[in-house]
Design a protein around this motif. Structure first.
Motif, mmCIF file in Angstrom:
data_model
loop_
_atom_site.group_PDB
_atom_site.id
_atom_site.type_symbol
_atom_site.label_atom_id
_atom_site.label_comp_id
_atom_site.label_asym_id
_atom_site.label_seq_id
_atom_site.Cartn_x
_atom_site.Cartn_y
_atom_site.Cartn_z
ATOM 1 N N SER A 100 5.232 6.305 12.915
ATOM 2 C CA SER A 100 3.868 6.813 13.042
ATOM 3 C C SER A 100 3.177 6.908 11.682
ATOM 4 C CB SER A 100 3.877 8.169 13.746
ATOM 5 O OG SER A 100 4.982 8.928 13.341
ATOM 6 N N THR A 101 3.965 7.151 10.608
ATOM 7 C CA THR A 101 3.381 7.173 9.272
ATOM 8 C C THR A 101 2.728 5.825 8.965
ATOM 9 O OG1 THR A 101 5.287 8.506 8.678
ATOM 10 C CG2 THR A 101 3.860 7.826 6.888
ATOM 11 N N LEU A 102 3.437 4.760 9.331
ATOM 12 C CA LEU A 102 2.911 3.412 9.108
ATOM 13 C C LEU A 102 1.642 3.202 9.927
ATOM 14 C CD1 LEU A 102 4.749 0.077 8.978
ATOM 15 C CD2 LEU A 102 3.087 0.358 10.762
ATOM 16 N N GLU A 103 1.683 3.588 11.204
ATOM 17 C CA GLU A 103 0.512 3.390 12.068
ATOM 18 C C GLU A 103 -0.711 4.084 11.492
ATOM 19 O OE1 GLU A 103 1.522 4.579 16.055
ATOM 20 O OE2 GLU A 103 3.181 3.130 16.050
ATOM 21 N N LEU A 104 -0.497 5.315 11.027
ATOM 22 C CA LEU A 104 -1.605 6.083 10.474
ATOM 23 C C LEU A 104 -2.133 5.437 9.189
ATOM 24 C CD1 LEU A 104 -2.322 8.685 11.973
ATOM 25 C CD2 LEU A 104 -1.604 9.919 9.947
ATOM 26 N N PHE A 105 -1.198 4.965 8.360
ATOM 27 C CA PHE A 105 -1.555 4.332 7.093
ATOM 28 C C PHE A 105 -2.366 3.061 7.344
ATOM 29 C CE2 PHE A 105 -0.582 1.337 3.659
ATOM 30 C CZ PHE A 105 -0.934 2.081 2.552
ATOM 31 N N VAL A 106 -1.856 2.174 8.190
ATOM 32 C CA VAL A 106 -2.576 0.917 8.400
ATOM 33 C C VAL A 106 -3.910 1.148 9.114
ATOM 34 C CG1 VAL A 106 -0.546 -0.581 8.344
ATOM 35 C CG2 VAL A 106 -1.321 0.321 10.519
ATOM 36 N N SER A 107 -3.985 2.130 9.983
ATOM 37 C CA SER A 107 -5.266 2.327 10.661
ATOM 38 C C SER A 107 -6.282 2.969 9.717
ATOM 39 C CB SER A 107 -5.091 3.137 11.950
ATOM 40 O OG SER A 107 -4.987 4.505 11.655
ATOM 41 N N HIS A 108 -5.810 3.830 8.812
ATOM 42 C CA HIS A 108 -6.734 4.423 7.853
ATOM 43 C C HIS A 108 -7.332 3.352 6.937
ATOM 44 C CE1 HIS A 108 -8.443 7.540 5.235
ATOM 45 N NE2 HIS A 108 -8.076 6.769 4.239
ATOM 46 N N PHE A 109 -6.505 2.425 6.499
ATOM 47 C CA PHE A 109 -6.986 1.388 5.570
ATOM 48 C C PHE A 109 -7.430 0.130 6.306
ATOM 49 C CE2 PHE A 109 -4.385 4.049 2.775
ATOM 50 C CZ PHE A 109 -5.294 4.263 1.761
ATOM 51 N N LYS A 110 -7.463 0.206 7.641
ATOM 52 C CA LYS A 110 -7.877 -0.934 8.469
ATOM 53 C C LYS A 110 -7.132 -2.203 8.087
ATOM 54 C CE LYS A 110 -12.328 1.112 9.407
ATOM 55 N NZ LYS A 110 -12.033 2.295 8.541
ATOM 56 N N LEU A 111 -5.796 -2.054 7.925
ATOM 57 C CA LEU A 111 -4.943 -3.188 7.608
ATOM 58 C C LEU A 111 -4.372 -3.741 8.911
ATOM 59 C CD1 LEU A 111 -2.869 -1.658 4.711
ATOM 60 C CD2 LEU A 111 -3.956 -3.885 4.569
ATOM 61 N N LYS A 112 -4.191 -5.050 8.969
ATOM 62 C CA LYS A 112 -3.465 -5.620 10.104
ATOM 63 C C LYS A 112 -1.980 -5.538 9.780
ATOM 64 C CE LYS A 112 -3.949 -9.611 11.948
ATOM 65 N NZ LYS A 112 -4.310 -11.036 11.890
ATOM 66 N N PRO A 113 -1.161 -4.965 10.673
ATOM 67 C CA PRO A 113 0.270 -4.806 10.354
ATOM 68 C C PRO A 113 0.926 -6.115 9.919
ATOM 69 C CG PRO A 113 -0.254 -3.668 12.386
ATOM 70 C CD PRO A 113 -1.495 -4.407 11.981
ATOM 71 N N THR A 114 0.505 -7.239 10.505
ATOM 72 C CA THR A 114 1.136 -8.511 10.138
ATOM 73 C C THR A 114 0.627 -9.042 8.808
ATOM 74 O OG1 THR A 114 -0.501 -9.530 11.571
ATOM 75 C CG2 THR A 114 1.704 -9.308 12.468
ATOM 76 N N ALA A 115 -0.486 -8.464 8.289
ATOM 77 C CA ALA A 115 -1.035 -8.945 7.024
ATOM 78 C C ALA A 115 -0.375 -8.269 5.826
ATOM 79 C CB ALA A 115 -2.548 -8.697 6.983
ATOM 80 N N VAL A 116 0.339 -7.176 6.073
ATOM 81 C CA VAL A 116 0.999 -6.462 4.978
ATOM 82 C C VAL A 116 2.192 -7.272 4.500
ATOM 83 C CG1 VAL A 116 2.229 -4.358 4.363
ATOM 84 C CG2 VAL A 116 0.263 -4.237 5.886
ATOM 85 N N LYS A 117 2.284 -7.442 3.157
ATOM 86 C CA LYS A 117 3.383 -8.238 2.601
ATOM 87 C C LYS A 117 4.226 -7.371 1.676
ATOM 88 C CE LYS A 117 1.344 -12.674 3.264
ATOM 89 N NZ LYS A 117 0.167 -12.131 3.995
ATOM 90 N N PRO A 118 5.188 -6.663 2.239
ATOM 91 C CA PRO A 118 5.971 -5.713 1.437
ATOM 92 C C PRO A 118 7.081 -6.376 0.615
ATOM 93 C CG PRO A 118 6.682 -5.661 3.716
ATOM 94 C CD PRO A 118 5.589 -6.678 3.639
ATOM 95 N N ASP A 119 7.499 -5.688 -0.448
ATOM 96 C CA ASP A 119 8.677 -6.103 -1.210
ATOM 97 C C ASP A 119 9.900 -5.309 -0.782
ATOM 98 O OD1 ASP A 119 7.400 -7.956 -3.032
ATOM 99 O OD2 ASP A 119 6.389 -6.192 -3.836
ATOM 100 N N VAL A 120 9.645 -4.086 -0.303
ATOM 101 C CA VAL A 120 10.736 -3.222 0.133
ATOM 102 C C VAL A 120 10.282 -2.535 1.416
ATOM 103 C CG1 VAL A 120 12.170 -1.237 -0.445
ATOM 104 C CG2 VAL A 120 11.397 -2.753 -2.260
ATOM 105 N N ILE A 121 11.178 -2.453 2.386
ATOM 106 C CA ILE A 121 10.859 -1.694 3.600
ATOM 107 C C ILE A 121 11.827 -0.524 3.686
ATOM 108 C CG2 ILE A 121 10.832 -1.736 6.104
ATOM 109 C CD1 ILE A 121 9.733 -4.530 5.964
ATOM 110 N N ILE A 122 11.273 0.661 3.889
ATOM 111 C CA ILE A 122 12.106 1.863 3.874
ATOM 112 C C ILE A 122 12.129 2.517 5.246
ATOM 113 C CG2 ILE A 122 11.822 2.393 1.435
ATOM 114 C CD1 ILE A 122 9.618 4.463 2.699
ATOM 115 N N GLY A 123 13.080 3.404 5.420
ATOM 116 C CA GLY A 123 13.157 4.166 6.658
ATOM 117 C C GLY A 123 12.427 5.480 6.513
ATOM 118 N N ASP A 124 13.120 6.485 5.999
ATOM 119 C CA ASP A 124 12.488 7.806 5.974
ATOM 120 C C ASP A 124 11.787 8.104 4.634
ATOM 121 O OD1 ASP A 124 14.610 8.170 4.352
ATOM 122 O OD2 ASP A 124 15.699 9.531 5.672
ATOM 123 N N ASN A 125 11.088 9.239 4.614
ATOM 124 C CA ASN A 125 10.313 9.637 3.442
ATOM 125 C C ASN A 125 11.165 9.720 2.187
ATOM 126 O OD1 ASN A 125 7.710 10.014 4.578
ATOM 127 N ND2 ASN A 125 8.510 11.804 5.639
#
Lengths: 277, 287
Positions: A156-181
């Motif tokens: 849900s943190t991700l959902e909130l983050f991408v919706s706040h910045f109006k990012l498309k989830p598939t457009a994000v290009k991460p270097d590291v993907i994490i689990g918890d805070n």
């Protein structure tokens, strides 16, 4: 319980092995039992609150099960659960339910303490996360590649983050993907060129404990629990309990307890913002 | 008296055998349950989409209906293969050293140390990797969480398994073999290579398979140091996601087809381990 059912075959196997296992405690009668289902963000907090409530009220059983906010909504509507847990505000299509906020949560963008960049515009954050900006030099920092730290799908943190910045989830290009805070904090603390986003309470707690990260203001508002509390911080959400109709009796008593000062320490221990200061 | 005694022992033995059979049956049933459970859970997505899509989709975005598991299968194999490449020689060397080269007192201390290493929970290795190893790698080649970090941590975790089992397998090699070899005038290394290692081969192989299984199934440490980006790694410094990390990251938050797709990755993992055990069995028997 749904999850439990899936493990039923194993439970039977286990029972075969453990012939000498304890009898289950006498199941409380329906009047003394509450079933609460929903958001996995809220569930750990509510389990703690339920434990304390049970300790104060003999013979009461509160059954907390996760499954996501949408399950909380569905179960509360259908009456499968007396209370649903939802880690966001109710949508307009959900106003047949009653919501009771038990805590607030915010999301902060964090950088390494040694990163000279002190603030980022929303546009810049979007461009970092979509790899249009790839070097801190383009933002007035050192000449170093940016390490983009992102959350795993479905959080849900991700959902909130991408919706706040109006990012498309598939457009994000991460270097590291994490689990918890906590893993997010450790990752950014270990890499001076990383950028990440985590629950604001966790970030503030880490800063207080000399972890080398810093919180970046959003829309000019400093990222702090205080600003989540007073409603100024833009990237915040409420954690809610929902019921189908106005809560009564024991159900009401528990919801009131979950919102009271008596559980403030539990809320803070989970790095959320209590409703009652 | 004698008669009664043998009878008694006999009935005891029968009871013991039946008890063993029962326990074996329970173990077998549990394994079948696990496989059955995986298939049942994976079924909704297997029924709705073609199996080939798990290998041909554009990427892994289960929320948007893309289910490519190939990058994660490659991730799991490359991390495991790399870790084995490092851990097997070190583990073997360590076992041989302990058994045939180290003086008694040193071997005893060394063995305790390795046992200690074997007992450390994986999350501790992962944590150490995250706060020490990953930043170090990041200084050489950012971002840090990478295939290399995963390989190093996994190698460290499985090396003790190989070392301890090699050590104990070598310890069971009958002393008369070694005396015989010595009498033939073989050097110490000659005895180790020509007599001890072949005699202990099946035990050592079992240890390697055990370590391999641990490497494939390891979740927490790998999750913490590998970066978890879904991609086919193009270098040792590129982040990867393994099948186990995929499940651990997304299971708690997945619903419907997404959840079901995670069980498919569980099935794939199960399949990989099955194939490996089979191959190892064949190698042990005929190799």
């Amino acid at each position: 319980m749904r999850q439990l059912h899936r493990f039923l075959p194993f439970s039977i196997g286990a029972l075969l092995l453990l012939s000498a296992c304890d009898k289950p405690p006498n199941s409380a009668n329906a009047a003394n039992k509450l079933v609460v289902t929903g958001s996995s963000t809220v569930a750990p907090l509510l389990s703690e609150i339920a434990k304390r409530y049970e300790a104060n009220h003999a013979g009461v059983r509160i059954d907390v099960q996760t499954g996501g906010s949408s399950r909380g909504i569905a179960d509360a509507r259908q009456g499968v659960a007396q209370i649903g847990m939802v880690s966001r505000s109710l949508k307009s299509t959900e106003n047949d339910l009653q919501a009771f906020m038990i805590a607030k949560d915010g999301i902060a963008v964090i950088l390494h303490e040694q990163n000279p960049v002190a603030k980022l515009s929303n546009q810049q954050i979007v461009e970092i996360y979509t790899k249009q900006i790839t070097n801190w030099q383009q933002l007035g920092g050192r000449d170093a590649p940016i390490t983009v730290v992102h959350k795993a799908a479905g959080r849900s943190t991700l959902e909130l983050f991408v919706s706040h910045f109006k990012l498309k989830p598939t457009a994000v290009k991460p270097d590291v993907i994490i689990g918890d805070n906590e893993q997010g904090i450790k990752t950014v603390a270990g890499n001076p060129n990383a950028i990440g986003y985590v629950s604001i309470g966790t970030a503030e707690y880490s800063v207080k404990h000399q972890v080398p990260v810093k919180l970046i203001p959003l829309d000019g508002v400093a990222a702090s629990i205080a600003n989540v509390q007073n409603g100024k911080f833009p990237l915040a959400r409420s954690l809610n309990l929902v019921t189908k109709s106005a809560p009564q009796g024991f159900q009401k008593e528990f919801i009131d307890f979950a919102r009271s000062k008596e559980v403030r320490d539990l809320v803070q221990a989970q790095y959320f913002v209590p409703v009652q200061p | 008296m004698f008669k009664r005694n043998t009878l008694c022992r006999y009935s005891l033995e029968v009871g013991f055998i039946y008890g063993l059979r029962l326990l074996t049956a329970i173990a077998a049933v549990v394994v079948l349950f696990i496989v059955g459970f995986l298939i049942v859970e994976a079924w909704p997505v297997l029924r709705q989409i073609a199996v080939s899509r798990f290998l041909r989709d554009q990427s892994w975005h289960p929320v948007s209906g893309q289910y490519n598991l190939l990058p994660m299968i490659i991730g799991t194999s490359s991390v495991t293969f790399g870790a084995m490449l490092l851990a097997v020689p070190f583990g073997l060397a360590s076992g041989i050293f302990c058994q045939y080269y180290a003086p008694d007192w040193l071997a005893r201390i060394y063995r305790r140390l390795i046992e200690l290493l074997a007992g450390i929970p994986s999350v501790v290795y992962g944590f150490w990797g995250l706060v020490v190893l990953v930043p170090l790698i990041g200084q050489v080649h950012p971002p840090g969480p990478s295939l290399l970090a995963g390989i190093l941590i996994l190698a460290l975790m499985i090396m003790p398994t190989i070392a301890l089992i090699t050590d104990s397998s070598l310890a069971t090699v009958p002393a008369r073999y070694l005396w015989g070899a010595q009498a033939l005038g073989l050097s110490r290394w000659g005895i180790v290579r020509g007599v001890a290692l072949p005699a202990a081969r099946s035990g050592i192989l079992a240890g390697i398979v055990l370590a391999l299984g641990r490497a494939i199934g390891e979740t927490m440490a790998v999750l913490m140091v590998c970066g978890n980006v879904v991609q086919v790694p193009d270098s040792l410094f590129a982040p990867v996601r393994t099948l186990t990390a995929n499940m651990a990251l997304e299971m708690a938050y997945a619903t419907d087809l997404h959840r079901s797709a995670l069980f498919v990755s569980g099935l794939v993992l199960m399949g990989c381990i099955g194939v490996l055990v089979f191959v190892a069995d064949q190698v042990g028997r005929y190799g």
